[in-house]
Design an enzyme around this catalytic site. Structure first.
Site, PDB file in Angstrom:
ATOM      1  N   GLY A 227       0.771  -1.237   0.000  1.00  5.43           N
ATOM      2  CA  GLY A 227       0.000   0.000   0.000  1.00  5.43           C
ATOM      3  C   GLY A 227       0.798   1.280   0.000  1.00  5.43           C
ATOM      4  O   GLY A 227       0.221   2.372   0.054  1.00  5.43           O
ATOM      5  N   GLU A 268       4.350  -6.417   1.783  1.00  4.81           N
ATOM      6  CA  GLU A 268       3.941  -6.959   0.470  1.00  4.81           C
ATOM      7  C   GLU A 268       3.679  -5.827  -0.505  1.00  4.81           C
ATOM      8  O   GLU A 268       2.541  -5.619  -0.939  1.00  4.81           O
ATOM      9  CB  GLU A 268       2.632  -7.741   0.619  1.00  4.81           C
ATOM     10  N   GLY A 270       3.301  -3.780  -3.913  1.00  4.49           N
ATOM     11  CA  GLY A 270       3.093  -4.003  -5.347  1.00  4.49           C
ATOM     12  C   GLY A 270       3.519  -2.734  -6.073  1.00  4.49           C
ATOM     13  O   GLY A 270       4.577  -2.654  -6.687  1.00  4.49           O
ATOM     14  N   ARG A 307      -6.964   1.616 -15.327  1.00  6.38           N
ATOM     15  CA  ARG A 307      -6.929   2.419 -14.100  1.00  6.38           C
ATOM     16  C   ARG A 307      -7.604   3.791 -14.244  1.00  6.38           C
ATOM     17  O   ARG A 307      -8.349   4.206 -13.347  1.00  6.38           O
ATOM     18  CB  ARG A 307      -5.496   2.573 -13.580  1.00  6.38           C
ATOM     19  N   TYR A 311     -10.657   3.777 -11.657  1.00  9.05           N
ATOM     20  CA  TYR A 311     -10.429   4.499 -10.390  1.00  9.05           C
ATOM     21  C   TYR A 311     -10.310   6.004 -10.583  1.00  9.05           C
ATOM     22  O   TYR A 311      -9.881   6.697  -9.657  1.00  9.05           O
ATOM     23  CB  TYR A 311      -9.112   4.018  -9.743  1.00  9.05           C
ATOM     24  N   CYS A 338     -15.013   0.616 -27.860  1.00 10.27           N
ATOM     25  CA  CYS A 338     -16.348   1.155 -28.062  1.00 10.27           C
ATOM     26  C   CYS A 338     -17.037   1.372 -26.727  1.00 10.27           C
ATOM     27  O   CYS A 338     -18.036   0.714 -26.388  1.00 10.27           O
ATOM     28  CB  CYS A 338     -17.132   0.254 -29.000  1.00 10.27           C
ATOM     29  N   GLU A 339     -16.445   2.209 -25.937  1.00  8.89           N
ATOM     30  CA  GLU A 339     -16.964   2.691 -24.665  1.00  8.89           C
ATOM     31  C   GLU A 339     -16.254   4.005 -24.417  1.00  8.89           C
ATOM     32  O   GLU A 339     -15.273   4.312 -25.090  1.00  8.89           O
ATOM     33  CB  GLU A 339     -16.603   1.749 -23.513  1.00  8.89           C
TER      34      GLU A 339
HETATM   35  N1  LLP Z   1      -1.088  -7.293  -0.193  1.00  4.92           N
HETATM   36  C1  LLP Z   1      -2.378  -7.580  -0.384  1.00  4.92           C
HETATM   37  C2  LLP Z   1      -3.021  -8.594   0.433  1.00  4.92           C
HETATM   38  C3  LLP Z   1      -3.101  -6.878  -1.366  1.00  4.92           C
HETATM   39  O1  LLP Z   1      -4.393  -7.143  -1.547  1.00  4.92           O
HETATM   40  C4  LLP Z   1      -2.459  -5.894  -2.161  1.00  4.92           C
HETATM   41  C5  LLP Z   1      -3.172  -5.170  -3.195  1.00  4.92           C
HETATM   42  C6  LLP Z   1      -1.089  -5.643  -1.932  1.00  4.92           C
HETATM   43  C7  LLP Z   1      -0.439  -6.353  -0.927  1.00  4.92           C
HETATM   44  C8  LLP Z   1      -0.301  -4.622  -2.734  1.00  4.92           C
HETATM   45  O2  LLP Z   1      -0.796  -3.333  -2.634  1.00  4.92           O
HETATM   46  P1  LLP Z   1       0.033  -2.149  -3.325  1.00  4.92           P
HETATM   47  O3  LLP Z   1       1.376  -2.072  -2.623  1.00  4.92           O
HETATM   48  O4  LLP Z   1       0.199  -2.481  -4.745  1.00  4.92           O
HETATM   49  O5  LLP Z   1      -0.773  -0.916  -3.110  1.00  4.92           O
HETATM   50  N2  LLP Z   1      -5.806  -2.344  -8.895  1.00  4.92           N
HETATM   51  C9  LLP Z   1      -5.696  -1.276  -7.924  1.00  4.92           C
HETATM   52  C10 LLP Z   1      -4.937  -1.701  -6.687  1.00  4.92           C
HETATM   53  C11 LLP Z   1      -5.538  -2.907  -6.030  1.00  4.92           C
HETATM   54  C12 LLP Z   1      -4.694  -3.448  -4.942  1.00  4.92           C
HETATM   55  C13 LLP Z   1      -5.178  -4.776  -4.501  1.00  4.92           C
HETATM   56  N3  LLP Z   1      -4.415  -5.324  -3.451  1.00  4.92           N
HETATM   57  C14 LLP Z   1      -5.034  -0.060  -8.589  1.00  4.92           C
HETATM   58  O6  LLP Z   1      -4.631  -0.167  -9.741  1.00  4.92           O
HETATM   59  O7  LLP Z   1      -4.929   0.999  -7.957  1.00  4.92           O
END
Ligand code: LLP
Length: 411
Positions: A227, A268, A270, A307, A311, A338-339
């Site tokens: 996050g 964790e 991403g 995205r 969002y 087509c949206e």
């Molecule tokens: N750990 C768990 C259990 C998660 O569900 C997620 C993301 C992460 C770690 C990693 O979160 P990050 O560091 O990437 O913020 N598609 C959305 C984001 C959805 C995140 C879902 N879970 C977007 O593009 O903003």
């Protein structure tokens, strides 16, 4: 990406050359940037046994996972398929953490059989785990700490109304199951949400988990999820990893003293690892003048980067074919689906001519990973730049990919 001698470059690769060589639309990832982010995170936590478990849902390409592995990053997966991709990238099961949400118990069994750690997120599955494995296999529990934070409502995961995890107020029920089946709970997990602006939200969630953890004597780790906030536009608030790392390290050390043992701290991330490394290269198919506005229609859309539509996310755009930003015009950059798939409305860009290569930034996380074949269009190719060399890591789809699983019957 930098501008040098009037051209945009990713490492030493000219963006317009990449588009000419590999075609558009094209995802390009800068491997150096990924390594930089890994190192920043590793260095931010002082005196702590830190493990980074890359949330590979953000970008699951095997070559990217191999790069993570090479630099000491392990994995967090959310499906048996991601788990298998991780194994394919060379990870052992024990380096993989399975954090699913409300899945069939068969998926848990699959993960356990493959040696992965599992994060259990409801009481029913905890009971089933106890019945099947008792104390013979360790497990982790995902807790919902009831802390509301995240970039927008769709990406918040720890507030009271969230479907994720076991509510922190249900400790008594959890402990009853632990006792009934002699469960070996080796980790507690929480994930606050994505794009979390306030470091205080992480600290608040952590303090709730630390308090909760005192009732679990077999712990080896606390997993605080992902996050961390990266910048999508200039001036955006970002997680200041250095100061956050220091603050949380101290807080975690205090907790370990109180707990009576040193534990591992897991994260964790991403977006933090792969958002900024990624670029989506698209071509302007058409520049359409209308009273009061100019549309740029590109050879991509919500099928490749959803995205902005899903969002209302901001993705910075530059015109790589005309890097002279001193004269700007205002455009609505729109997709070819087509949206109504607007990438950006009223966006200043250096003058766009049909055929120009536009680049969408921050496209590494949840870009390709959330792409689809909507409108029966091909998903893009992917290129990873490593040590100055551009490697094709995924081919553009073909008609065979579109038709692969269709079963034609005579009607
Ligand atoms: N750990 C768990 C259990 C998660 O569900 C997620 C993301 C992460 C770690 C990693 O979160 P990050 O560091 O990437 O913020 N598609 C959305 C984001 C959805 C995140 C879902 N879970 C977007 O593009 O903003």
């Amino acid at each position: 990406m930098q501008v040098r001698e009037g051209s945009y470059y990713i490492q030493n690769q000219k963006v317009t050359d990449l588009a000419a060589q590999f075609g558009t639309p094209l995802y390009v990832y800068d491997g150096e940037k990924i390594v930089q982010q890994i190192q920043q995170l590793q260095q931010a936590f002082v005196g702590i046994d830190l493990k980074i478990k890359y949330a590979c849902k953000a970008l699951t390409s095997i070559s990217v996972l191999k790069l993570m592995r090479k630099h000491g990053v392990e994995l967090d997966v959310v499906s048996p398929q991601e788990l298998q991709i991780g194994l394919r990238a060379g990870y052992s099961g024990s380096q993989i953490n399975f954090t699913p949400s409300g899945v069939d118990f068969e998926e848990i069994e699959f993960a356990v059989e493959n040696g992965a750690f599992v994060n259990l997120d409801n009481l029913d599955v905890l009971e089933k785990f106890g019945q099947k494995y008792g104390s013979s296999k360790p497990c982790m529990i995902r807790i919902k700490p009831n802390v509301a934070a995240g970039g927008n409502a769709k990406i918040m995961t720890a507030h009271e109304g969230s479907k994720f995890g076991i509510d922190i107020r249900q400790q008594a029920e959890i402990l009853a199951l632990v006792e009934k089946y002699d469960l070996k709970i080796v980790g507690l997990h929480q994930h606050t949400g994505s794009d979390v602006k306030e470091a205080s939200a992480f600290i608040e969630a952590a303090s709730r988990i630390f308090e909760f953890a005192m009732a679990f004597p077999d712990l080896q780790c606390i997993d605080l999820g992902g996050g961390f906030k990266v910048a999508y536009k200039e001036g955006d608030y970002t997680t200041d990893m250095e100061s956050f790392g220091k603050e949380l390290s101290g807080f975690f050390q205090q907790f370990c003293e109180r707990y009576g043992r040193k534990l591992q701290l897991w994260f964790e991330p991403g977006k933090y690892l792969v958002s900024e490394c990624g670029y989506l290269l698209v071509r302007a198919n058409v520049v359409k003048q209308a009273p009061g506005r100019t549309f740029v229609g590109v050879d991509s859309g919500l099928n490749h980067l959803i995205r902005p539509m899903m969002y209302d996310a901001y993705h910075h755009i530059v015109n790589a074919s005309n890097p002279d930003a001193s004269v700007q015009e205002t455009y609505d950059v729109v997709g070819y689906i087509c949206e109504t798939d607007n990438f950006a409305l009223g966006r200043p860009l250096s003058k766009v001519t049909a055929g120009d290569i536009l680049v969408l930034l921050n496209a590494g996380a949840y870009g390709f990973a959330m792409s689809s074949q909507y409108n029966s269009r091909f998903r893009p190719a992917e290129v990873l730049i490593l040590n100055g060399e551009a490697h094709l890591i995924r081919q553009r789809e073909t008609m065979d990919d579109i038709l692969r699983n269709q079963v034609e019957i005579d009607v």
